[in-house]
Design a protein around this motif. Structure first.
Motif, PDB file in Angstrom:
ATOM      1  N   GLU A  55      66.416  50.682  65.809  1.00  0.00           N
ATOM      2  CA  GLU A  55      66.821  50.730  67.231  1.00  0.00           C
ATOM      3  C   GLU A  55      65.759  50.050  68.103  1.00  0.00           C
ATOM      4  N   VAL A  56      64.500  50.289  67.732  1.00  0.00           N
ATOM      5  CA  VAL A  56      63.417  49.672  68.516  1.00  0.00           C
ATOM      6  C   VAL A  56      63.496  48.151  68.396  1.00  0.00           C
ATOM      7  N   LEU A  57      63.786  47.692  67.202  1.00  0.00           N
ATOM      8  CA  LEU A  57      63.891  46.254  66.958  1.00  0.00           C
ATOM      9  C   LEU A  57      65.035  45.663  67.789  1.00  0.00           C
ATOM     10  N   GLU A  91      46.618  39.332  62.937  1.00  0.00           N
ATOM     11  CA  GLU A  91      47.102  39.543  61.567  1.00  0.00           C
ATOM     12  C   GLU A  91      47.536  40.994  61.320  1.00  0.00           C
ATOM     13  N   GLY A  92      48.668  41.152  60.678  1.00  0.00           N
ATOM     14  CA  GLY A  92      49.169  42.478  60.340  1.00  0.00           C
ATOM     15  C   GLY A  92      50.018  43.096  61.432  1.00  0.00           C
ATOM     16  N   ASP A  93      50.131  42.402  62.543  1.00  0.00           N
ATOM     17  CA  ASP A  93      50.820  42.957  63.716  1.00  0.00           C
ATOM     18  C   ASP A  93      51.994  42.055  64.114  1.00  0.00           C
ATOM     19  N   LEU A  94      53.183  42.664  64.169  1.00  0.00           N
ATOM     20  CA  LEU A  94      54.393  41.866  64.417  1.00  0.00           C
ATOM     21  C   LEU A  94      54.911  42.002  65.844  1.00  0.00           C
ATOM     22  N   HIS A  95      54.207  42.742  66.684  1.00  0.00           N
ATOM     23  CA  HIS A  95      54.679  42.953  68.058  1.00  0.00           C
ATOM     24  C   HIS A  95      54.511  41.662  68.870  1.00  0.00           C
ATOM     25  N   SER A  96      55.624  41.201  69.437  1.00  0.00           N
ATOM     26  CA  SER A  96      55.577  39.881  70.083  1.00  0.00           C
ATOM     27  C   SER A  96      55.778  39.902  71.597  1.00  0.00           C
ATOM     28  N   LEU A  97      56.351  40.996  72.128  1.00  0.00           N
ATOM     29  CA  LEU A  97      56.817  40.921  73.526  1.00  0.00           C
ATOM     30  C   LEU A  97      55.688  40.789  74.545  1.00  0.00           C
ATOM     31  N   GLY A  98      54.621  41.551  74.362  1.00  0.00           N
ATOM     32  CA  GLY A  98      53.489  41.459  75.298  1.00  0.00           C
ATOM     33  C   GLY A  98      52.868  40.074  75.231  1.00  0.00           C
ATOM     34  N   LYS A  99      52.702  39.588  74.011  1.00  0.00           N
ATOM     35  CA  LYS A  99      52.151  38.238  73.815  1.00  0.00           C
ATOM     36  C   LYS A  99      53.049  37.203  74.499  1.00  0.00           C
ATOM     37  N   MET A 140      44.257  37.159  72.434  1.00  0.00           N
ATOM     38  CA  MET A 140      44.753  37.924  71.285  1.00  0.00           C
ATOM     39  C   MET A 140      45.406  39.212  71.752  1.00  0.00           C
ATOM     40  N   SER A 141      46.546  39.486  71.123  1.00  0.00           N
ATOM     41  CA  SER A 141      47.286  40.701  71.421  1.00  0.00           C
ATOM     42  C   SER A 141      47.280  41.582  70.178  1.00  0.00           C
ATOM     43  N   ALA A 142      47.131  42.898  70.366  1.00  0.00           N
ATOM     44  CA  ALA A 142      47.237  43.856  69.252  1.00  0.00           C
ATOM     45  C   ALA A 142      47.895  45.119  69.774  1.00  0.00           C
ATOM     46  N   LEU A 144      48.682  47.763  67.519  1.00  0.00           N
ATOM     47  CA  LEU A 144      48.458  48.856  66.575  1.00  0.00           C
ATOM     48  C   LEU A 144      46.968  49.162  66.491  1.00  0.00           C
ATOM     49  N   THR A 145      46.649  50.448  66.394  1.00  0.00           N
ATOM     50  CA  THR A 145      45.231  50.804  66.274  1.00  0.00           C
ATOM     51  C   THR A 145      44.653  50.209  64.981  1.00  0.00           C
ATOM     52  N   THR A 146      45.526  50.004  63.990  1.00  0.00           N
ATOM     53  CA  THR A 146      45.047  49.454  62.715  1.00  0.00           C
ATOM     54  C   THR A 146      44.773  47.945  62.787  1.00  0.00           C
ATOM     55  N   GLY A 172      44.306  41.983  74.737  1.00  0.00           N
ATOM     56  CA  GLY A 172      45.168  42.965  75.389  1.00  0.00           C
ATOM     57  C   GLY A 172      46.137  43.570  74.395  1.00  0.00           C
ATOM     58  N   GLY A 173      46.963  44.474  74.902  1.00  0.00           N
ATOM     59  CA  GLY A 173      47.897  45.216  74.048  1.00  0.00           C
ATOM     60  C   GLY A 173      47.740  46.687  74.350  1.00  0.00           C
ATOM     61  N   ALA A 174      48.813  47.457  74.123  1.00  0.00           N
ATOM     62  CA  ALA A 174      48.828  48.853  74.556  1.00  0.00           C
ATOM     63  C   ALA A 174      47.589  49.674  74.170  1.00  0.00           C
ATOM     64  N   PRO A 175      47.055  49.578  72.944  1.00  0.00           N
ATOM     65  CA  PRO A 175      45.912  50.450  72.618  1.00  0.00           C
ATOM     66  C   PRO A 175      44.559  49.874  73.042  1.00  0.00           C
ATOM     67  N   PHE A 189      39.711  41.319  79.460  1.00  0.00           N
ATOM     68  CA  PHE A 189      40.745  42.250  79.011  1.00  0.00           C
ATOM     69  C   PHE A 189      41.904  42.152  79.992  1.00  0.00           C
ATOM     70  N   GLY A 190      43.129  42.158  79.460  1.00  0.00           N
ATOM     71  CA  GLY A 190      44.286  42.134  80.349  1.00  0.00           C
ATOM     72  C   GLY A 190      45.098  43.403  80.193  1.00  0.00           C
ATOM     73  N   PRO A 191      45.068  44.302  81.186  1.00  0.00           N
ATOM     74  CA  PRO A 191      45.907  45.497  81.087  1.00  0.00           C
ATOM     75  C   PRO A 191      47.390  45.126  81.116  1.00  0.00           C
ATOM     76  N   ASP A 192      47.688  43.987  81.701  1.00  0.00           N
ATOM     77  CA  ASP A 192      49.059  43.470  81.694  1.00  0.00           C
ATOM     78  C   ASP A 192      48.985  41.942  81.749  1.00  0.00           C
ATOM     79  N   ALA A 193      50.136  41.328  81.543  1.00  0.00           N
ATOM     80  CA  ALA A 193      50.159  39.868  81.412  1.00  0.00           C
ATOM     81  C   ALA A 193      49.791  39.155  82.719  1.00  0.00           C
ATOM     82  N   ALA A 194      50.194  39.739  83.840  1.00  0.00           N
ATOM     83  CA  ALA A 194      49.907  39.094  85.126  1.00  0.00           C
ATOM     84  C   ALA A 194      48.397  39.101  85.391  1.00  0.00           C
TER      85      ALA A 194
HETATM   86 CO1  B1M Z   1      56.002  49.298  67.185  1.00  0.00          CO
HETATM   87  N1  B1M Z   1      54.612  50.608  67.592  1.00  0.00           N
HETATM   88  N2  B1M Z   1      55.693  49.537  65.286  1.00  0.00           N
HETATM   89  N3  B1M Z   1      57.516  48.109  66.968  1.00  0.00           N
HETATM   90  N4  B1M Z   1      56.336  49.517  69.037  1.00  0.00           N
HETATM   91  C1  B1M Z   1      54.256  50.809  69.004  1.00  0.00           C
HETATM   92  C2  B1M Z   1      53.130  49.856  69.402  1.00  0.00           C
HETATM   93  C3  B1M Z   1      53.822  52.341  69.017  1.00  0.00           C
HETATM   94  C4  B1M Z   1      52.815  52.687  70.129  1.00  0.00           C
HETATM   95  C5  B1M Z   1      55.093  53.215  69.091  1.00  0.00           C
HETATM   96  C6  B1M Z   1      54.801  54.706  69.137  1.00  0.00           C
HETATM   97  O1  B1M Z   1      54.462  55.303  68.155  1.00  0.00           O
HETATM   98  N5  B1M Z   1      54.938  55.281  70.302  1.00  0.00           N
HETATM   99  C7  B1M Z   1      53.229  52.494  67.564  1.00  0.00           C
HETATM  100  C8  B1M Z   1      51.735  52.185  67.420  1.00  0.00           C
HETATM  101  C9  B1M Z   1      50.905  53.422  67.172  1.00  0.00           C
HETATM  102  C10 B1M Z   1      49.463  53.081  66.991  1.00  0.00           C
HETATM  103  O2  B1M Z   1      49.054  52.143  66.360  1.00  0.00           O
HETATM  104  N6  B1M Z   1      48.635  53.922  67.574  1.00  0.00           N
HETATM  105  C11 B1M Z   1      54.090  51.521  66.782  1.00  0.00           C
HETATM  106  C12 B1M Z   1      54.277  51.574  65.380  1.00  0.00           C
HETATM  107  C13 B1M Z   1      53.676  52.762  64.671  1.00  0.00           C
HETATM  108  C14 B1M Z   1      54.997  50.581  64.679  1.00  0.00           C
HETATM  109  C15 B1M Z   1      55.242  50.507  63.169  1.00  0.00           C
HETATM  110  C16 B1M Z   1      54.045  50.841  62.269  1.00  0.00           C
HETATM  111  C17 B1M Z   1      56.466  51.423  62.889  1.00  0.00           C
HETATM  112  C18 B1M Z   1      56.843  51.569  61.451  1.00  0.00           C
HETATM  113  O3  B1M Z   1      57.123  50.608  60.774  1.00  0.00           O
HETATM  114  N7  B1M Z   1      56.832  52.797  61.030  1.00  0.00           N
HETATM  115  C19 B1M Z   1      55.688  49.029  62.977  1.00  0.00           C
HETATM  116  C20 B1M Z   1      54.511  48.093  62.728  1.00  0.00           C
HETATM  117  C21 B1M Z   1      54.967  46.695  62.401  1.00  0.00           C
HETATM  118  C22 B1M Z   1      53.804  45.712  62.450  1.00  0.00           C
HETATM  119  O4  B1M Z   1      53.477  45.214  63.507  1.00  0.00           O
HETATM  120  N8  B1M Z   1      53.191  45.465  61.310  1.00  0.00           N
HETATM  121  C23 B1M Z   1      56.282  48.758  64.329  1.00  0.00           C
HETATM  122  C24 B1M Z   1      57.332  47.867  64.525  1.00  0.00           C
HETATM  123  C25 B1M Z   1      57.919  47.611  65.736  1.00  0.00           C
HETATM  124  C26 B1M Z   1      59.148  46.711  65.906  1.00  0.00           C
HETATM  125  C27 B1M Z   1      59.109  45.473  64.984  1.00  0.00           C
HETATM  126  C28 B1M Z   1      60.352  47.541  65.573  1.00  0.00           C
HETATM  127  C29 B1M Z   1      59.117  46.413  67.449  1.00  0.00           C
HETATM  128  C30 B1M Z   1      58.422  45.090  67.824  1.00  0.00           C
HETATM  129  C31 B1M Z   1      59.408  43.962  68.011  1.00  0.00           C
HETATM  130  C32 B1M Z   1      58.787  42.777  68.662  1.00  0.00           C
HETATM  131  O5  B1M Z   1      57.762  42.818  69.312  1.00  0.00           O
HETATM  132  N9  B1M Z   1      59.436  41.671  68.496  1.00  0.00           N
HETATM  133  C33 B1M Z   1      58.236  47.554  67.973  1.00  0.00           C
HETATM  134  C34 B1M Z   1      58.158  47.937  69.340  1.00  0.00           C
HETATM  135  C35 B1M Z   1      59.110  47.224  70.285  1.00  0.00           C
HETATM  136  C36 B1M Z   1      57.252  48.931  69.810  1.00  0.00           C
HETATM  137  C37 B1M Z   1      57.152  49.578  71.215  1.00  0.00           C
HETATM  138  C38 B1M Z   1      58.304  50.562  71.327  1.00  0.00           C
HETATM  139  C39 B1M Z   1      57.181  48.643  72.396  1.00  0.00           C
HETATM  140  C40 B1M Z   1      56.127  47.533  72.336  1.00  0.00           C
HETATM  141  C41 B1M Z   1      56.489  46.493  73.360  1.00  0.00           C
HETATM  142  O6  B1M Z   1      56.973  45.424  73.009  1.00  0.00           O
HETATM  143  N10 B1M Z   1      56.303  46.859  74.649  1.00  0.00           N
HETATM  144  C42 B1M Z   1      55.732  50.270  71.144  1.00  0.00           C
HETATM  145  C43 B1M Z   1      55.609  51.500  72.034  1.00  0.00           C
HETATM  146  C44 B1M Z   1      54.870  51.201  73.314  1.00  0.00           C
HETATM  147  O7  B1M Z   1      54.067  50.289  73.407  1.00  0.00           O
HETATM  148  N11 B1M Z   1      55.120  52.003  74.316  1.00  0.00           N
HETATM  149  C45 B1M Z   1      55.480  50.331  69.694  1.00  0.00           C
HETATM  150  C46 B1M Z   1      56.627  45.959  75.759  1.00  0.00           C
HETATM  151  C47 B1M Z   1      55.497  44.945  75.895  1.00  0.00           C
HETATM  152  C48 B1M Z   1      55.786  44.039  77.072  1.00  0.00           C
HETATM  153  O8  B1M Z   1      54.316  45.689  76.126  1.00  0.00           O
HETATM  154  O9  B1M Z   1      53.114  44.643  74.137  1.00  0.00           O
HETATM  155  O10 B1M Z   1      52.078  46.583  75.425  1.00  0.00           O
HETATM  156  P1  B1M Z   1      52.914  45.372  75.420  1.00  0.00           P
HETATM  157  O11 B1M Z   1      52.269  44.285  76.399  1.00  0.00           O
HETATM  158  C49 B1M Z   1      51.832  44.659  77.688  1.00  0.00           C
HETATM  159  C50 B1M Z   1      50.338  44.953  77.749  1.00  0.00           C
HETATM  160  O12 B1M Z   1      49.867  45.629  76.609  1.00  0.00           O
HETATM  161  C51 B1M Z   1      49.736  43.601  77.970  1.00  0.00           C
HETATM  162  O13 B1M Z   1      50.716  42.885  78.729  1.00  0.00           O
HETATM  163  C52 B1M Z   1      51.998  43.465  78.570  1.00  0.00           C
HETATM  164  C53 B1M Z   1      52.526  43.889  79.955  1.00  0.00           C
HETATM  165  O14 B1M Z   1      52.509  42.868  80.876  1.00  0.00           O
HETATM  166  N12 B1M Z   1      49.351  42.759  76.854  1.00  0.00           N
HETATM  167  C54 B1M Z   1      48.358  41.834  76.993  1.00  0.00           C
HETATM  168  C55 B1M Z   1      49.835  42.649  75.597  1.00  0.00           C
HETATM  169  N13 B1M Z   1      49.203  41.706  74.935  1.00  0.00           N
HETATM  170  C56 B1M Z   1      48.291  41.177  75.755  1.00  0.00           C
HETATM  171  C57 B1M Z   1      47.356  40.147  75.565  1.00  0.00           C
HETATM  172  C58 B1M Z   1      46.519  39.823  76.626  1.00  0.00           C
HETATM  173  C59 B1M Z   1      46.590  40.500  77.840  1.00  0.00           C
HETATM  174  C60 B1M Z   1      47.517  41.504  78.050  1.00  0.00           C
HETATM  175  O15 B1M Z   1      45.625  38.837  76.552  1.00  0.00           O
HETATM  176  C61 B1M Z   1      45.713  37.906  75.501  1.00  0.00           C
END
Ligand code: B1M
Length: 215
Positions: A55-57, A91-99, A140-142, A144-146, A172-175, A189-194
């Motif tokens: 569903e998340v995907l 590496e090891g991280d597939l999250h693309s939306l923030g990036k 670089m975006s990450a 996952l804590t790992t 940047g990246g959520a953690p 560090f970028g708390p958000d993309a803007a």
């Molecule tokens: Co994943 N995931 N996920 N996931 N996922 C999280 C990150 C998680 C917090 C969910 C949770 O448990 N609540 C958790 C991480 C826990 C941790 O490490 N502490 C988690 C997990 C556990 C996992 C898997 C391990 C799940 C599993 O398989 N059991 C797995 C790992 C896969 C892998 O990467 N190897 C996994 C998989 C996935 C999907 C593939 C299903 C999907 C990603 C699809 C995709 O990206 N194409 C996904 C998603 C969507 C999420 C959540 C729900 C949303 C992330 C997201 O895209 N947010 C996420 C929960 C959460 O974050 N609340 C979660 C929207 C995005 C715009 O925000 O990327 O944070 P974000 O970017 C922000 C800022 O962080 C910043 O700017 C943006 C805002 O403007 N930012 C930067 C980001 N990068 C930046 C770089 C910068 C500056 C700012 O400078 C370069």
């Protein structure tokens, strides 16, 4: 739109984003209230096991569909290139939306972005640095804590190869926090993309990093 994203309905998300823009809603509002808020709720529901990875995907795909609609509007004020950014999710991280958002905001701010994608190994960042002598920033975006520690590895590899002084590093990246960024030797560090794009603009208006800096 946010319902469409939460439900993972990509076509509907695309249609609704298009309709909102046609109604005159600002792209920034569509991003914040239609896409980012929805993905935040998806994250909460995932955390509490109300929904699971498939569903998340789907939600992520729907968000990407909405993003692609608003991207041209967000970029409409783009000016000539202010510099080149190498960008990737580590590496090891597939999250693309923030990036992807960083890419959109950086392009809007006038930067050329070399998007290396997701799951980018340190060696790939290094190769890109060698292939693009015009690049001065690595982003670089990450999510996952790992995978966060890989960001440090990348910076260390640049140091070992004598390339560190050519670049500023922004992470940047959520953690990721400002404190963590500073611990691993990143320059920003970028708390958000803007905010990340604002940092890039600030660096572009300064001089390039001097040789030996950060080594
Ligand atoms: Co994943 N995931 N996920 N996931 N996922 C999280 C990150 C998680 C917090 C969910 C949770 O448990 N609540 C958790 C991480 C826990 C941790 O490490 N502490 C988690 C997990 C556990 C996992 C898997 C391990 C799940 C599993 O398989 N059991 C797995 C790992 C896969 C892998 O990467 N190897 C996994 C998989 C996935 C999907 C593939 C299903 C999907 C990603 C699809 C995709 O990206 N194409 C996904 C998603 C969507 C999420 C959540 C729900 C949303 C992330 C997201 O895209 N947010 C996420 C929960 C959460 O974050 N609340 C979660 C929207 C995005 C715009 O925000 O990327 O944070 P974000 O970017 C922000 C800022 O962080 C910043 O700017 C943006 C805002 O403007 N930012 C930067 C980001 N990068 C930046 C770089 C910068 C500056 C700012 O400078 C370069």
């Amino acid at each position: 739109l946010s319902e469409a994203v939460e439900e993972g309905a990509a076509n509907l998300a695309r249609e609704r984003a298009t309709a909102l823009l046609a109604e005159g809603v600002e792209a920034e509002e569509v991003l914040r209230f239609g896409l980012l808020d929805a993905m935040e709720r998806v994250g909460q529901r995932f955390k509490t096991s109300e929904i699971f990875v498939p569903e998340v995907l789907l939600a992520a795909r729907a968000m990407q569909a909405g993003l692609s609609v608003i991207e041209p509007r967000l970029r409409r004020n783009a000016i000539g290139s202010r510099g080149t950014l190498l960008l990737g999710t580590v590496e090891g991280d597939l999250h693309s939306l923030g990036k992807n958002l960083v890419r959109i905001f950086a392009k809007s701010a006038g930067f050329t972005v070399i998007d290396l994608g997701v799951d980018v190994a340190p060696g790939v960042f290094l190769d890109a640095a060698k292939r693009h002598p015009e690049a001065t920033v690595v982003g670089m975006s990450a999510l996952l804590t790992t995978t966060m520690p890989i960001m440090r590895t990348v910076i260390e590899r640049f140091e070992a190869e004598g390339l560190r002084s050519r670049f500023r590093f922004i992470v940047g990246g959520a953690p990721v926090s400002e404190r963590y960024a500073s611990e691993i030797g990143a320059d920003g560090f970028g708390p958000d993309a803007a905010t990340a794009a604002d940092q890039l603009k600030a660096w572009a208006s300064e001089q390039r990093p001097t040789a030996g800096r950060g080594a």
